[in-house]
Design a protein around this motif. Structure first.
Motif, mmCIF file in Angstrom:
data_model
loop_
_atom_site.group_PDB
_atom_site.id
_atom_site.type_symbol
_atom_site.label_atom_id
_atom_site.label_comp_id
_atom_site.label_asym_id
_atom_site.label_seq_id
_atom_site.Cartn_x
_atom_site.Cartn_y
_atom_site.Cartn_z
ATOM 1 N N ILE A 285 33.378 27.746 34.693
ATOM 2 C CA ILE A 285 32.854 28.949 34.047
ATOM 3 C C ILE A 285 32.662 29.947 35.180
ATOM 4 N N ARG A 286 33.022 31.201 34.926
ATOM 5 C CA ARG A 286 33.007 32.191 36.013
ATOM 6 C C ARG A 286 31.711 32.993 36.027
ATOM 7 N N ILE A 287 31.504 33.577 37.179
ATOM 8 C CA ILE A 287 30.447 34.574 37.273
ATOM 9 C C ILE A 287 30.994 35.834 36.583
ATOM 10 N N PRO B 49 41.439 33.622 46.909
ATOM 11 C CA PRO B 49 40.826 32.576 47.737
ATOM 12 C C PRO B 49 40.809 31.205 47.074
ATOM 13 N N GLU B 50 41.875 30.457 47.207
ATOM 14 C CA GLU B 50 41.890 29.084 46.706
ATOM 15 C C GLU B 50 41.804 28.101 47.865
ATOM 16 N N GLY B 51 41.493 28.618 49.039
ATOM 17 C CA GLY B 51 41.242 27.708 50.155
ATOM 18 C C GLY B 51 42.448 27.374 51.009
ATOM 19 N N PHE C 23 51.608 29.778 45.162
ATOM 20 C CA PHE C 23 52.146 29.613 46.519
ATOM 21 C C PHE C 23 51.005 29.344 47.492
ATOM 22 N N ARG C 24 51.069 28.238 48.205
ATOM 23 C CA ARG C 24 50.024 27.948 49.195
ATOM 24 C C ARG C 24 50.686 27.454 50.468
ATOM 25 N N ASP C 25 50.384 28.134 51.556
ATOM 26 C CA ASP C 25 51.023 27.795 52.831
ATOM 27 C C ASP C 25 50.180 26.740 53.539
ATOM 28 N N GLN D 242 47.994 32.458 45.431
ATOM 29 C CA GLN D 242 47.677 31.023 45.484
ATOM 30 C C GLN D 242 47.381 30.530 44.076
ATOM 31 N N SER D 243 47.010 31.469 43.211
ATOM 32 C CA SER D 243 46.858 31.224 41.771
ATOM 33 C C SER D 243 46.657 32.598 41.144
ATOM 34 N N PRO D 244 46.821 32.731 39.828
ATOM 35 C CA PRO D 244 46.568 34.047 39.211
ATOM 36 C C PRO D 244 45.075 34.281 38.939
ATOM 37 N N GLN D 245 44.194 33.600 39.674
ATOM 38 C CA GLN D 245 42.768 33.575 39.355
ATOM 39 C C GLN D 245 42.164 34.938 39.021
ATOM 40 N N THR D 246 42.291 35.907 39.934
ATOM 41 C CA THR D 246 41.594 37.175 39.685
ATOM 42 C C THR D 246 42.233 37.916 38.505
ATOM 43 N N PHE D 247 43.566 37.795 38.368
ATOM 44 C CA PHE D 247 44.225 38.497 37.258
ATOM 45 C C PHE D 247 43.816 37.941 35.905
ATOM 46 N N LYS D 248 43.661 36.612 35.834
ATOM 47 C CA LYS D 248 43.300 36.082 34.516
ATOM 48 C C LYS D 248 41.876 36.483 34.162
ATOM 49 N N GLN D 249 41.035 36.629 35.177
ATOM 50 C CA GLN D 249 39.687 37.108 34.888
ATOM 51 C C GLN D 249 39.731 38.568 34.438
ATOM 52 N N MET E 123 33.229 25.286 46.831
ATOM 53 C CA MET E 123 33.944 24.031 46.612
ATOM 54 C C MET E 123 35.139 24.276 45.690
ATOM 55 N N HIS E 124 34.956 25.137 44.672
ATOM 56 C CA HIS E 124 36.087 25.454 43.792
ATOM 57 C C HIS E 124 36.686 26.789 44.252
ATOM 58 N N HIS E 125 36.109 27.878 43.876
ATOM 59 C CA HIS E 125 36.423 29.183 44.464
ATOM 60 C C HIS E 125 35.239 30.101 44.236
ATOM 61 N N PRO E 126 35.189 31.268 44.909
ATOM 62 C CA PRO E 126 33.964 32.077 44.913
ATOM 63 C C PRO E 126 33.581 32.689 43.567
ATOM 64 N N THR F 49 53.806 24.613 40.338
ATOM 65 C CA THR F 49 53.588 25.258 39.043
ATOM 66 C C THR F 49 52.259 24.843 38.443
ATOM 67 N N GLN F 50 51.553 25.818 37.910
ATOM 68 C CA GLN F 50 50.292 25.540 37.212
ATOM 69 C C GLN F 50 50.416 25.911 35.737
ATOM 70 N N ILE F 51 49.699 25.161 34.897
ATOM 71 C CA ILE F 51 49.417 25.656 33.546
ATOM 72 C C ILE F 51 48.083 26.358 33.714
HETATM 73 N N1 ASP Z 1 42.423 29.041 39.958
HETATM 74 C C1 ASP Z 1 41.929 27.691 39.977
HETATM 75 C C2 ASP Z 1 42.856 26.799 40.781
HETATM 76 O O1 ASP Z 1 43.990 27.159 41.041
HETATM 77 C C3 ASP Z 1 41.782 27.106 38.617
HETATM 78 C C4 ASP Z 1 40.741 27.777 37.791
HETATM 79 O O2 ASP Z 1 39.599 27.923 38.237
HETATM 80 O O3 ASP Z 1 41.062 28.117 36.641
HETATM 81 O O4 ASP Z 1 42.476 25.702 41.142
#
Ligand code: ASP
Length: 583
Positions: free
Chosen positions: A484-486, A172-174, A218-220, A194-201, A443-446, A232-234
Motif C-alpha cells: 500500500i502506498r503513501i 528507486p528499486e534498489g 531494466f536493472r543493471d 527499474q519498474s513503472p512504479q512512479t507512473f502507475k502511482q 526494504m521495498h521502496h520509498p 518482465t513484470q506483471i
Molecule cells: N515496483 C515494485 C517492484 O518492482 C512492485 C510494487 O510495489 O508494485 O518490486
C-alpha cells in the motif's frame, strides 16, 4: 498455397486427402528405392514418403535433402505400413507427388532434437535454431498461455492495460540504472525504468483506478545465475483499496493461473508474517512444500556446560524424518556443507533418535539421553528421526539453517516441481539498516506506507516500523511483491527524510510525484509479479533463461547479436561524449 495443413494435424481420418505441407527437414532415411523424410513445423512432425515407383524425379530430389532444408510438398495422405503410436500423426504418411525446395540450409552447429548435443553458449549464439527444438518452443508457448490467462483474469476485473514510457528517470528499486544519453538535451540522460512504479502511482492520481501492464523492466545488477538485466513484470496498481483487497485480487489471479495452466486447484493461499517466516524458516521466502520447521532450543540446551551453545545468541534445530540411519559419511558431508563459506556455520550438531529408542548425538559428553529426549519432544522428533542443530549469531544462524533445510529437502526429494505451494508473507519491515552506508534503506521502496499503528516509532525506533508490504512466494521463490502506498505529501516527505534524502534531492528526483499528491491522490496500492520466474515455475523449472526468447548470458551479453557493442565516433560526437575507459 504453401500449405493446407500443419505438420501436426493429419491423422487416419485424412487418408485419401490431397494436401500441401511446408516445414523443415528433421531427418531423412534413404533406403535406395524409397526415402522417408520427417517434416517438422511448430505443430509437429509428419512422415513424407518418396518411392521410385511413384516418381523417380521426386525421389532423386528427396535423396539430396539435408537437415533443416525448408521444403514444400504436395501429396496424398496414406495409411502407414508400420505405425508409430507415440506420434499424433504416426498412423499416416504423405505419398509425395511433388517436392519444392524453398531454401537450403547449411548443417546446423548442433542437433535440433529434444536432447541436443549443443552446449549452452552455442545454443544461445544460434538461439533461432534452439527455438526450433521442442523443449524451448514449448516453454515460449507456455509463456504465451500464462500471458493470455493473466490478461483474461485482469481484464475481466476491469484492469486496463496502459503503457508507460521507457525513457524516464531513476526509479528507486534498489538497483543501478541503465542510462541512455540524450542527443537533443546534451549532457542529460534518461534512465530505463527499474519498474513503472512512479507512473502507475500517477495513473492512480489520474483516476485510472485499476491498471496493469506486462512490461519490461531494466536493472543493471551483477548477474547472479538466475537474473536478467531486462526482465518482465506483471505490474498492477489499484485505487481505493486496502491491503486485503489486493491480497484477495491477486490470490485469485495466482489460483486462476494454477488451475488454468497446471490443472491444480487450491482453495486459498496461506499467510504468514515476515517475523514468523524468519523465525520458522529463516527466510522471507520459505518453501512450504515440506515441514522441517525451526525449533529454538535455547532454553533447553543452554547453561549445561557446552560453551558453543552457551555463548550463542540462537540454538536452533530441524528434524529430518526417518534420517536417524544417516551414516558417519553422510553426517560428515552435511557438516562440510554447513561450513562452506556460502553457508557459513562453524559446525553442526546432530542427534539421532534411533528406531530402537536409543539416542546418539555428537554432544553426548554434555547432554544425557533425558536432556536430548527433551529437545526431541520439543521439536516433535520421533524414533527414526535425525535432529540437526546449529548455533551462533541469530541472523547468520537462521540463514545457515535455511540453507541446510533446503539442502536436506533437496536430497530427500521433498522439492517436487509438480507440487505448488504458494504463500503470502506479510508485514515486512519498512526499513533495513545498511552497515556499509550506515543508513536506513527502504526494504521495498520509498513509496511504501508504514503501518499506521507503528508510525509513532518514526523517531524513537524507525527500524521497528512494519510496512503494509507483502510478498507472494511460490515453492521457495519470491514471485511477486507490493505494498500500500503513501498518498500523502507530508508523509512521503518524512519518508524521504528518513531515507537520508535532502529536501533538494527529494525534490529533484521525486518532486513530480509529491506535486501530484497535492492534487487529490486517492489511497492506492499494488503489486508486481516477476513474470519470467512465474512462468518458469509453472513449467516446473527454476531457471528463467529458457523461458525468455532471447536472453542474455551471465555477463549481460546477447551472444547472438553480440551486444553490447561499441558505437561509432559520429554517434559519440552527436552526443558530445568522449570515452574515458579504465585500463
Ligand atoms: N515496483 C515494485 C517492484 O518492482 C512492485 C510494487 O510495489 O508494485 O518490486
Amino acid at each position: 498455397m504453401y500449405r493446407t495443413h500443419t505438420c501436426g494435424e493429419l491423422n487416419i481420418a485424412d487418408v485419401g486427402s490431397k494436401v500441401n505441407l511446408a516445414g523443415w527437414v528433421q531427418k531423412s532415411r534413404d533406403l535406395g528405392g524409397m526415402t522417408f523424410v520427417d517434416l517438422r513445423d511448430r505443430y509437429g512432425i509428419t512422415q513424407l514418403a518418396f518411392n521410385e515407383e511413384w516418381s523417380k524425379e521426386e525421389l532423386q530430389k528427396a535423396r539430396k535433402l539435408g537437415r533443416e532444408f525448408v521444403i514444400q510438398v504436395e501429396g496424398e495422405v496414406i495409411e502407414r505400413a508400420s505405425k508409430n503410436p507415440k506420434m499424433p500423426t504416426g498412423e499416416i504418411e504423405l505419398k509425395v507427388i511433388s517436392l519444392t525446395v524453398l531454401n537450403e540450409s547449411v548443417t546446423p552447429p548442433f542437433t535440433i532434437e529434444d536432447e541436443s548435443d549443443g552446449g549452452e553458449e552455442l545454443r544461445m549464439k544460434y538461439r533461432y535454431l534452439d527455438i526450433r527444438r521442442n523443449p524451448v518452443r514449448e516453454k515460449l508457448l507456455l509463456r504465451n498461455r500464462v500471458n493470455l490467462e493473466v490478461r483474461n483474469y485482469l481484464s475481466e476485473r476491469g484492469f486496463a492495460d496502459v503503457e508507460t514510457p521507457f525513457l524516464i528517470k531513476s526509479t528507486p528499486e534498489g538497483a543501478r540504472d541503465f542510462v541512455v544519453p540524450s542527443r537533443m538535451n546534451q549532457g542529460e540522460f534518461y534512465a530505463l525504468p527499474q519498474s513503472p512504479q512512479t507512473f502507475k502511482q500517477l495513473l492512480m492520481v489520474g483516476g485510472m483506478d485499476r491498471y496493469f501492464q506486462i512490461v519490461k523492466c531494466f536493472r543493471d545488477e551483477d548477474l547472479r545465475a538466475d537474473r536478467q538485466p531486462e526482465f518482465t513484470q506483471i505490474d498492477c496498481e489499484m485505487a481505493f483499496v486496502e491491503q486485503e483487497d489486493i491480497l484477495n485480487t491477486f490470490e485469485g489471479m495466482v489460483l486462476h493461473l494454477l488451475k488454468k495452466v497446471k490443472g491444480v486447484e487450491l482453495e486459498s493461499i496461506p499467510r504468514m508474517t515476515y517475523d514468523q517466516a524468519m523465525a520458522t524458516y529463516g527466510s522471507d521466502k520459505p518453501d512450504i512444500r515440506f515441514g522441517m520447521e525451526f525449533n529454538e532450543l535455547n532454553s533447553l540446551a543452554q547453561n549445561k556446560g557446552f560453551v558453543v551453545f552457551d555463548k550463542a545468541e540462537l540454538v536452533v534445530g530441524i528434524v529430518a524424518k526417518g534420517c536417524a540411519t544417516h551414516s558417519r559419511k553422510q553426517l560428515d558431508a552435511l557438516t562440510h556443507f554447513v561450513k562452506t563459506p556460502q553457508v557459513g556455520a562453524n559446525g553442526l550438531v546432530y542427534v539421532k533418535y534411533n528406531a530402537d529408542g536409543s539416542i546418539k548425538s555428537s554432544v553426548d559428553k554434555f547432554y544425557d539421553a533425558d536432556a536430548l529426549q527433551e529437545w526431541g519432544d520439543a521439536a516433535g522428533a520421533e524414533p527414526g528421526d535425525l535432529m540437526l542443530v546449529l548455533a551462533g549469531d541469530a541472523d547468520k544462524t537462521r540463514k545457515a539453517m535455511n540453507d541446510l533445510r533446503l539442502h536436506m529437502a533437496e536430497g530427500l526429494g521433498l522439492r517436487n516441481p509438480e507440487e505448488y505451494a504458494p504463500l503470502w508473507v506479510l508485514d515486512f519491515p519498512l526499513l533495513e539498516w545498511d552497515e556499509e552506508t550506515e543508513r536506513y534503506h527502504a526494504m521495498h521502496h520509498p513509496f511504501t506506507s508504514p503501518k499506521p499503528e507503528d508510525l509513532h516509532l518514526i523517531d524513537s525506533d524507525p527500524g521497528a516500523i512494519r510496512a503494509n508490504a507483502y510478498d507472494i512466494v511460490l515453492n521457495g521463490n519470491e514471485i511477486g511483491g507490493g505494498s500500500i502506498r503513501i498518498h500523502d505529501e507530508d508523509l512521503q516527505k518524512r519518508m524521504f527524510d528518513l531515507l537520508g534524502f535532502s529536501e533538494e534531492e527529494a525534490q529533484k528526483q521525486f518532486g513530480f510525484l509529491m506535486d501530484a499528491f497535492t492534487y487529490g491522490a486517492p489511497p492506492h496500492g499494488g503489486i508486481a509479479f516477476g513474470f519470467d520466474r512465474l512462468v518458469a515455475l509453472l513449467g516446473g523449472d527454476e531457471v528463467i533463461r529458457d523461458y525468455i526468447a532471447f536472453p542474455k548470458n551471465n555477463s549481460g551479453r546477447d551472444v547472438m547479436i553480440d551486444a553490447p557493442a561499441t558505437v561509432s565516433q559520429d554517434q559519440l560526437d552527436d552526443l558530445s561524449m568522449r570515452l574515458n575507459l579504465k585500463e
